[in-house]
Enzyme design. Sequence first.
Site, PDB file in Angstrom:
ATOM      1  NE  ARG A  16     -23.472   2.339 -65.030  1.00  0.00           N
ATOM      2  CZ  ARG A  16     -23.599   1.008 -64.986  1.00  0.00           C
ATOM      3  NH1 ARG A  16     -24.771   0.454 -65.206  1.00  0.00           N
ATOM      4  NH2 ARG A  16     -22.567   0.230 -64.718  1.00  0.00           N
ATOM      5  CB  VAL A  63     -14.071  -1.507 -55.881  1.00  0.00           C
ATOM      6  CG1 VAL A  63     -14.514  -0.060 -55.889  1.00  0.00           C
ATOM      7  CG2 VAL A  63     -15.151  -2.425 -56.419  1.00  0.00           C
ATOM      8  CE1 TYR A 158     -25.264  -8.926 -56.740  1.00  0.00           C
ATOM      9  CE2 TYR A 158     -27.138 -10.091 -55.792  1.00  0.00           C
ATOM     10  CZ  TYR A 158     -26.494  -8.901 -56.117  1.00  0.00           C
ATOM     11  OH  TYR A 158     -27.084  -7.693 -55.807  1.00  0.00           O
ATOM     12  CB  ALA A 160     -21.524 -16.719 -51.875  1.00  0.00           C
TER      13      ALA A 160
END
Length: 253
Positions: A16, A63, A158, A160
């Site tokens: 996406r 991941v 986020y 960091a």
Amino acid sequence: MAAANSPVVLVTGGSRGIGRGIAQHLARRDARVALHYANNSAAAHETLASLAGDGHALFAADVADPAACEKLIADVLAHFGRLDVLINNAGVYEDDAIKAASYADWQRVWRRTLDTNLVGPANLTYLAVQHMRARRSGRIVNITSRAAFRGELTAQSYAASKAGLNILGQSLAQALAPDNIHVFTIAPGWIDTDMATASLTGPNAAQVLAQHPLGRVGTADELGATAAWLALEAPANLTGCIIDANGASYLRT
Ligand code: NAP
């Protein structure tokens, strides 16, 4: 039609948004795309069907899971026999505002965000580089964020994670240049994707738009063009660069 020796590019989070735009630009440039996703198989198949040429393939993996990263790289190598470029694009954004989050939520969001946005790309890079070093050739493109420089008022983990990925990429650019492996970073501002929908349509939408002198936010297609160029064409001397792709909405000096 992609030739048997066309470059193989692994695009994480290719189902996406920005990853889809990147995959589409790569395919138009005759690359073979290893299109990765996490869970959204329908979107991944839709993206695969939209790619020009042939020779592309789909791979699913979380991941944030080191073992899944190992399997992903092994599967890509088993399928294509080579990996020329890794594009670390998959990522998550979740609010963790220090003034609002419980300590339990703070823990959960920090763990998930760092594992997905920073440790995952680090692990995939480690694994890909073992192969690239043997070939003495390779490229890594990391997708970070304007948040790494500007900060993020309600999503500190986020910001960091993206600052960490910036300096990881630059450190690796130095470490791997002698091996002919080059590392590039793109730091986007707002891009019109699922990740940004809440901010681009919510109560602060006008304020977000007002940051943009272009009168609009960026598109996945624009990011795709930039990432595909870095992946396939950018001169080696750009290794270590961080490209601001934010429509001049945030200027750093
Ligand atoms: P998006 O539309 O939300 O898509 C996220 C992609 O990442 C999807 O392909 C998703 O797979 C994949 N993904 C999420 N968690 C994963 C995990 N644990 N393991 C594997 N894949 C995972 O996001 P986007 O806007 O395209 O963002 C792409 C990148 O650009 C991210 O790194 C993001 O931080 C960065 N960025 C975005 C913006 C923006 O405004 N949109 C701005 C700056 C930076 P599924 O489809 O299977 O869920």
